[in-house]
Design an enzyme around this catalytic site. Sequence first.
Site, mmCIF file in Angstrom:
data_model
loop_
_atom_site.group_PDB
_atom_site.id
_atom_site.type_symbol
_atom_site.label_atom_id
_atom_site.label_comp_id
_atom_site.label_asym_id
_atom_site.label_seq_id
_atom_site.Cartn_x
_atom_site.Cartn_y
_atom_site.Cartn_z
ATOM 1 N N GLY A 303 0.820 -1.208 0.000
ATOM 2 C CA GLY A 303 0.000 0.000 0.000
ATOM 3 C C GLY A 303 0.853 1.258 0.000
ATOM 4 C CB SER A 304 0.056 4.675 1.186
ATOM 5 O OG SER A 304 -1.115 4.803 0.408
ATOM 6 C CB THR A 305 4.323 1.724 3.647
ATOM 7 O OG1 THR A 305 3.935 0.458 3.087
ATOM 8 C CG2 THR A 305 3.519 1.996 4.912
ATOM 9 C CG PHE A 306 6.161 0.424 -2.755
ATOM 10 C CD1 PHE A 306 7.190 -0.444 -2.424
ATOM 11 C CD2 PHE A 306 6.102 0.922 -4.053
ATOM 12 C CE1 PHE A 306 8.143 -0.803 -3.369
ATOM 13 C CE2 PHE A 306 7.039 0.558 -5.001
ATOM 14 C CZ PHE A 306 8.069 -0.311 -4.664
ATOM 15 C CE LYS A 307 0.310 6.377 -2.212
ATOM 16 N NZ LYS A 307 -0.861 7.081 -1.636
#
Length: 577
Positions: A303-307
């Site tokens: 999810g957004s932690t990969f951003k």
Amino acid sequence: MRNCKTAQKQRIFFVFVIVILCSFLLSARLVYLMVIKADHYAKKAKEVQQRERAIKAERGKIYDRNGILIAANKPVSTISVIHNQIKDKETVIRNLSVLLDIDEEKVRKRVEKKSSREKIKSNVEKNISDQIRKLNMAGVMVDEDYKRYYPYGSLASKVIGFAGGDNQGILGLEATYDSMLAGQDGSILTSTNARGIEIEGAVENRIEPVAGNDLYCSLDVNLQKFAQQEADKVMKAKKAKNVRIIMMNPQDGQIYAMVNLPEFDLNDPYKTDQKVQLSEKGTQDYLNQKWRNHCVSDTYEPGSTFKVITAASALEANVVKLNDTFQCPGYKVVEDRRIRCHKTTGHGTETFVQGVQNSCNPVFMEVGARLGTERLFQYLQKFGVLEKTGIDLSGEAATIMHQKKNVGAVELATMTFGQSFQLTPLRLLTSVSAVINGGRLVTPHVGVCMENIQQSYVRKLKYKEKADVLSSQTSETMKEILASVVSEGSGKKAAVSGYDVGAKTGTSEKLPRSSNKYIASTLGFAPAKNPIVLAIVLIDEPEGIYYGGQIAAPVISKLLDNALPYLGAKRSVQKKK
């Protein structure tokens, strides 16, 4: 008459040749047996004349980073019988059955078995073996042994692992470093007569065992305890399926804590806790799942932690500036897909930095399009996303990623915000370490060094490091941006009084999408300018509120609030009471 004599001489000569040939063959055989095979048959003779009993080597201990013992040895005994030496069979059977709590028929079968030595039971507690020794029963042997003991029970169980009944490492560090922890068994050689009975008064030849090497690891008992406590609290509060936490030093990859709730008792690893009787296969499947290290062996959509990785790649590739503006109406149309933002009403006009702070999907989809598939995969390779981390724990899972040739516009868009592929929490944390440590891709590890005091031996364990993954300038910029996520953006609940914290929150929907099951996560580090600890929290299938910024970020805050002063980082302001 002359012909007769000639035939007779020929027969005599033939017999003579045969005798000479047989003598030569016998002599050759004797030379072979007495010279060439002398060592072999000497060994065989000794085996007949001597009985060998093993003396177990003490397994190397395991210590945490502060020298606290986390895997020790407990003295136990192995009870066995020598059939030829037993004088009172019934007394032996009765006493061993009672003292060892074994069915009398089972003991009888082993006692009556005509073998040189038959083991009755191993890992017998010292008080029981002392009672057996005092009975002085002929033919009953009580040999020293060691049993693994774990002072902290379930603490870091899936990292430390355990040793089986034969003291061989089964899981975790115990398995990885088994050959160095095991040591070398010794032996006692006793002379016996032709019937295999030990000769009284005969001198015993004793070869002393060599203790195994001690392992010093990076785990910190205090940080692990606190992390497990916080994981247990949030797991109960959110009625989650499981909770995972990793705390590591982003500068060198040392793991301070790794939590996999629910943990299990290392002193009783085979306990099933099942009310229903399981088959042999069912029991093994249950235990394999119970022992599984989900931080290392299970993948998930980040999810957004990969951003963090997408943003760092875009800045390094110079395809985006901090003040570039984007429009977020609450969605972005990619080919035939309408991909929404978590804020369905949209964020409106925002800069790249604000896009990171708001965790805005349309911003990252646009950034991903600028990067393109080719360059994105180049950076995934640089950050190690496509490879295993190489941690010194077995069972590490590989990243599940699209083949580059199959990545279209939709796949590229979803990859930028951490969907449509899977990796392990450890893989993500290690890649993020390179973003915040100046651009060095380290190898996460638990083992630090091996030591053997008896042999004055110390070996520091070494791990690979890859430099220049990211420029120091981009690393500094990313640390500032991620700190602003906490001070101004979606990661406010990860803040810690007196410290600058950087963080990124994430909420990923599990497959199938229709299941409405989520993993809430947050990663955080501090101090933001020079991180000494990086942590990630994953809450699997929480009930009620499931957003990472709401339920995982507060856990990060508590972990860092506890760890930073403990690790020597000073608060910039007095903590409010």
